[in-house]
Enzyme design. Structure first.
Site, mmCIF file in Angstrom:
data_model
loop_
_atom_site.group_PDB
_atom_site.id
_atom_site.type_symbol
_atom_site.label_atom_id
_atom_site.label_comp_id
_atom_site.label_asym_id
_atom_site.label_seq_id
_atom_site.Cartn_x
_atom_site.Cartn_y
_atom_site.Cartn_z
ATOM 1 N N GLY A 220 0.835 -1.202 0.000
ATOM 2 C CA GLY A 220 0.000 0.000 0.000
ATOM 3 C C GLY A 220 0.856 1.232 0.000
ATOM 4 N N LYS B 48 1.144 0.501 7.551
ATOM 5 C CA LYS B 48 1.755 -0.824 7.410
ATOM 6 C C LYS B 48 2.679 -1.117 8.593
ATOM 7 C CE LYS B 48 3.508 0.205 3.365
ATOM 8 N NZ LYS B 48 2.993 1.581 3.211
ATOM 9 N N SER C 267 -3.191 3.726 -19.339
ATOM 10 C CA SER C 267 -4.537 4.009 -18.858
ATOM 11 C C SER C 267 -4.966 5.442 -19.106
ATOM 12 C CB SER C 267 -4.656 3.679 -17.377
ATOM 13 O OG SER C 267 -3.922 4.613 -16.627
ATOM 14 N N LYS D 293 -7.376 4.595 -7.734
ATOM 15 C CA LYS D 293 -7.813 5.691 -8.606
ATOM 16 C C LYS D 293 -9.150 6.248 -8.135
ATOM 17 C CE LYS D 293 -5.331 4.349 -12.773
ATOM 18 N NZ LYS D 293 -5.412 3.617 -14.035
HETATM 19 P P1 ADP Z 1 3.496 2.994 6.573
HETATM 20 O O1 ADP Z 1 4.334 2.018 7.282
HETATM 21 O O2 ADP Z 1 2.366 2.357 5.820
HETATM 22 O O3 ADP Z 1 4.233 3.947 5.703
HETATM 23 P P2 ADP Z 1 2.963 3.998 9.191
HETATM 24 O O4 ADP Z 1 2.620 2.708 9.843
HETATM 25 O O5 ADP Z 1 4.305 4.556 9.460
HETATM 26 O O6 ADP Z 1 2.763 3.916 7.645
HETATM 27 O O7 ADP Z 1 1.847 5.064 9.573
HETATM 28 C C1 ADP Z 1 2.057 6.448 9.696
HETATM 29 C C2 ADP Z 1 1.294 6.997 10.866
HETATM 30 O O8 ADP Z 1 -0.090 6.930 10.638
HETATM 31 C C3 ADP Z 1 1.519 6.196 12.133
HETATM 32 O O9 ADP Z 1 1.601 7.079 13.205
HETATM 33 C C4 ADP Z 1 0.280 5.333 12.249
HETATM 34 O O10 ADP Z 1 0.004 5.013 13.576
HETATM 35 C C5 ADP Z 1 -0.777 6.214 11.644
HETATM 36 N N1 ADP Z 1 -1.838 5.433 11.045
HETATM 37 C C6 ADP Z 1 -1.871 4.955 9.782
HETATM 38 N N2 ADP Z 1 -3.019 4.284 9.561
HETATM 39 C C7 ADP Z 1 -3.719 4.330 10.708
HETATM 40 C C8 ADP Z 1 -5.012 3.806 11.104
HETATM 41 N N3 ADP Z 1 -5.775 3.111 10.271
HETATM 42 N N4 ADP Z 1 -5.394 4.041 12.355
HETATM 43 C C9 ADP Z 1 -4.643 4.752 13.188
HETATM 44 N N5 ADP Z 1 -3.446 5.267 12.886
HETATM 45 C C10 ADP Z 1 -2.985 5.067 11.654
#
Ligand code: ADP
Length: 804
Positions: free
Chosen positions: A370, A376, A693, A736
């Site tokens: 994603g 993630k 696309s 999208k």
């Molecule tokens: P990624 O690893 O996908 O790049 P992160 O896990 O680092 O993203 O997320 C970035 C920030 O956003 C973190 O502080 C995370 O806790 C918060 N966050 C992302 N999605 C959610 C969610 N669904 N609920 C609560 N906090 C979220």
């Protein structure tokens, strides 16, 4: 020169010479640093020219001389004032000529005498000299004084290095009190003035007293000196002794194996013996310790071996944390940390349930795919939390070298284990949740193939004995739970993708972001900035403005940063003693974040024929993109700008060919290509763009340009086209559509064959837009283009508008 230099018959027998010389004119010889006494004998070195002459003449004439002490030993040519008036008359017994021209004179003291009158000063002093008589004393007191002096002398002999037992013998054998005092003072080493005082003292009783006083002062001085000397000696002895003992101790310690290097070696040995290590580790470590013992601790080799030992002894070979496989707990942990993501959470829980039933952690590796900032990493952390495992992460982005994964062989200078083993050491347990970020970004080149090393790491059939080049002992990674993350699926090497269970995490729409911000990001940042809940309040409108006006992203990472910026600003004001509570609404947000950066611009951009809105899919989520076309006088050239890739360029060519072939049906002058050059531009020119696309959007923009019909401004489209005008399906529908909703689009045109992909789009997002499914280009054009109207003509200065 000593007395022995004289033959026996030359030794003078003592007589009373006073009778011989009563008053006479005698040569006067000054003595530099001593006082000469009657009845003593001594050799004198004579160097001064005048004195040599004196000696020569006196000896020749057999004349006695008067020896007096100089007041100051340094006076080279003493005048009458420089000498003491009282001295000792002496007889020259022998004169020796020395090779350097000086003379050694042996003299014998006769009696005390005084200078009366000087008759000559040059070349040497001469004068009337008169004998002085002493007053004899007798009695117990004198005897006692004599005994005391003898005793004192005995002590002095013991203490003074320049007095010998022979000297003591001389004193002890002397009975005459006057002589005892004189001899004692003659022999001991006391200041010249003290000696002179004795010489001048004519009363024998008094002389004895004074001599006794001076002698005991000397003894005291000697005793003190001795004491100091002994103390110094003791000090020296002590430090020598300490040194000696220390050396002995070292030797003993070395024998016992307790010296510093040995202590280190022994500690290592103990660690190897007592630690819980696999057999192979123990064996290797023991061998290495043995090697270490034979090396010099300051050698480079020693450090290398020591570092290696530390690594293998520090690794958690047998240390695991106990798993909590309660699915309910895991669910709670996921719910507590994340908003929404229901499908993702369900997949994770299913995965854990299977692991629980199978009772091992083998099986496909989870891979979260994603855009950035969708949670993630934080999902991975939640899983680790729920299971009660440690969490470590490592980024594979830009890893080109296999050695980064698998380590360098120890023969390299500065070699270290690879990142996997480093991560395990950091975790301190052999079953952490190990997140491998950006698996879609591992590169392969001449330095080896990191992907194949990763395969070994991730393959449950192989990873129970993962071999790191540095360690050389296989490490069991089978208990480690690996989770990979990626932004896009396509670039993940296929062999790796096969081993992974892909879980897609979609972008968020505004409502979701609002929820996440309210429930998670705001409380987190507020706490991190030391603010209390009631001190800062964000209105929904403000959060929405931050989402749409200050960030444009698929996830919430920048949103979290913006919230942090506001919290920091508020914290500053609170710390400066401003008011107690702050409400962040649309009006004040500019104070913290500056001016809004993004604007809902679609309606403004679609301001003339030739512009259409498309949908793109990028690694950081979906996005809208504008395609602008313009014509100018020319010969049918097609100009394409905006960093378009080959596929996109070909789409433009295909669109133009389709229009050429169907000009009439589309209401376009058939010979347009002979009259005009056509320029297609895709703004945000710095970002490379590619993919088929955009075909539908290109065609729509070109037809709009050539027919003068505007494109609807609440509409976005995506789809590949063929030369025949068919619309083919595309990828990334979910992202999208989410991007379209985020940008305020009301209707999305999608290829008919993508209809089923809509199931992936979260229901709440689907409800926000209408969909138009198409399979032929005419359908698109009929739907997207407004009917021709007079006022749809391009406004003046349209070019300037585009340039903006
Ligand atoms: P990624 O690893 O996908 O790049 P992160 O896990 O680092 O993203 O997320 C970035 C920030 O956003 C973190 O502080 C995370 O806790 C918060 N966050 C992302 N999605 C959610 C969610 N669904 N609920 C609560 N906090 C979220």
């Amino acid at each position: 020169m000593a007395n022995e230099d004289f033959t026996k018959d030359e030794q003078i027998v003592m007589e009373d010479p006073g009778k011989l010389y009563n008053q006479e004119i005698l040569p006067i010889m000054p003595l530099r640093n001593s006082v000469f006494f009657p009845r003593q004998m001594m050799p004198l070195s004579v160097g001064r020219k005048s004195t040599i002459q004196l000696v020569d003449e006196a000896f020749r004439d057999d004349l006695p001389i008067l020896i007096v002490a100089q007041k100051d030993a340094n006076t080279e040519k003493p005048t009458p004032d420089d000498i003491h008036k009282q001295g000792t008359v002496a007889r020259i017994l022998k004169v020796y000529n020395l090779p350097d021209g000086s003379k050694s004179v042996f003299v014998q003291g006769l009696y005390r005498a005084q200078i009366f009158n000087l008759v000559q000063q040059e070349p040497y002093l001469k004068g009337f000299v008169q004998r002085v008589e002493e007053t004899k004393s007798e009695g117990i007191e004198v005897e006692a004084l004599v005994a005391t002096i003898k005793n004192g002398f005995r002590k002095a002999v013991e203490l003074a290095p320049d007095l010998t037992p022979e000297h003591l013998g001389l004193i002890l054998n002397t009975e005459d009190p006057s002589q005892v005092a004189d001899m004692a003072m003659w022999l001991i080493n006391v200041p010249v003035n003290e000696k002179q005082e004795i010489l001048e003292e004519l009363n024998v009783g008094e002389r004895l007293k004074k001599a006794n006083l001076f002698l005991s002062k000397l003894v005291q001085r000697l005793e003190l000196g001795n004491k100091i000397q002994t103390e110094v000696q003791d000090e020296i002895n002590k430090s020598q002794k300490d040194y000696f003992l220390r050396e002995q101790m070292k030797a003993i310690k070395h024998e016992l194996g307790e010296d510093e290097e040995n202590i280190e070696i022994n500690e290592l040995k103990k660690r190897v013996e007592e630690g819980s290590y696999p057999e192979e580790v123990k064996r290797t470590a023991a061998k290495e310790v043995d090697r270490l013992q034979r090396m010099h601790p300051s050698s480079a080799e020693y450090t290398v071996a020591r570092t290696y030992l530390d690594w293998i002894l520090d690794l958690p070979w047998n240390e695991s944390t106990t798993d909590n496989l309660d699915i309910k707990d895991a669910e709670k942990s996921l719910e507590r940390d994340h908003y929404g993501l229901d499908k993702v959470k369900k997949r994770i829980l299913e995965y854990l349930a299977v692991r629980k039933l199978k009772n091992d952690m083998r099986g496909p590796i989870l891979c979260f795919v994603g855009p950035p900032g969708v949670g993630k990493t934080s999902l991975g952390k939640s899983i680790a939390n729920a299971l009660g495992r440690k969490f470590v992460r490592m980024s594979l982005g830009g890893v080109h070298d296999e050695a980064e994964i698998r380590g360098h062989r120890r023969t390299y200078i500065g070699a270290l284990p690879g990142r996997i083993i480093q991560g395990i050491k950091k975790a301190g347990s052999n079953n952490p949740v190990f997140m491998l970020d950006e698996v879609d970004k591992v590169g392969t080149d001449f330095r080896g193939d990191p992907a194949s090393a990763l395969l070994e790491v991730l393959d449950p059939e192989q990873n129970f004995s993962f071999s790191d080049h540095y360690l050389e002992i296989p490490f069991d990674l089978s208990k480690t739970m690996f989770i990979a993350t990626a932004n896009m699926m396509e670039p993940i090497p296929p062999a790796l993708r096969d081993r992974m269970e892909i879980i897609e995490i979609p972008s968020y729409i505004e409502d979701e972001k609002l929820h996440i911000a309210r429930k998670f990001l705001v409380p987190k940042q507020q706490a991190e900035h030391g603010l209390k809940e009631k001190q800062i309040k964000f209105t929904d409108e403000a959060l929405r403005l931050m989402i749409s006006g200050y960030t444009r992203e698929a996830g919430v990472r920048n949103l979290e940063r913006k919230i942090a910026d506001v919290c920091r600003g508020v914290a500053m004001e609170v710390a400066a003693g401003a008011k107690k509570s702050f409400t962040i609404d649309n009006d004040v947000i500019v104070n913290y974040l500056g001016h809004q950066k993004f604007f809902p611009e679609i309606s403004e951009r679609i301001n003339r024929p030739g512009i259409a809105t498309g949908l793109a899919w990028t690694p950081v989520g979906g996005d809208i993109l504008f395609i602008e076309a313009t014509k100018m006088k020319g010969k049918g050239n097609l100009i394409l700008t905006g960093q378009l890739g080959d596929v996109m360029k070909e789409s433009a060519q295909a669109a133009l060919s389709f229009i050429g072939a169907n000009a009439e049906a589309l209401g376009i002058e058939p010979d347009f290509r002979e009259k005009y050059d056509i320029h297609v531009h895709v703004p945000a020119g710095a970002v490379p763009k590619d993919g088929p696309s955009a075909g539908v959007t290109m065609l729509t923009a070109l037809v709009s340009l050539l027919t003068g019909r505007m494109v609807r401004n609440d509409l976005a489209m995506t789809g590949e086209i063929t030369l025949r005008g068919a619309v083919l399906p595309i990828g990334g529908v979910k992202e999208k559509v989410i991007a379209a909703v985020r940008s305020g689009i009301k209707t999305v045109i999608l290829p008919k064959r993508n209809e089923y992909d809509l199931e992936e789009v979260p229901a709440n997002v689907r409800d926000e837009v209408k969909f138009k499914f198409v399979s032929e280009m005419p359908e698109v054009l009929a739907f997207a283009l407004r009917p021709p109207k007079k006022e749809d003509k391009p406004p003046a200065r349209a070019e300037a508008a585009i340039a903006n």
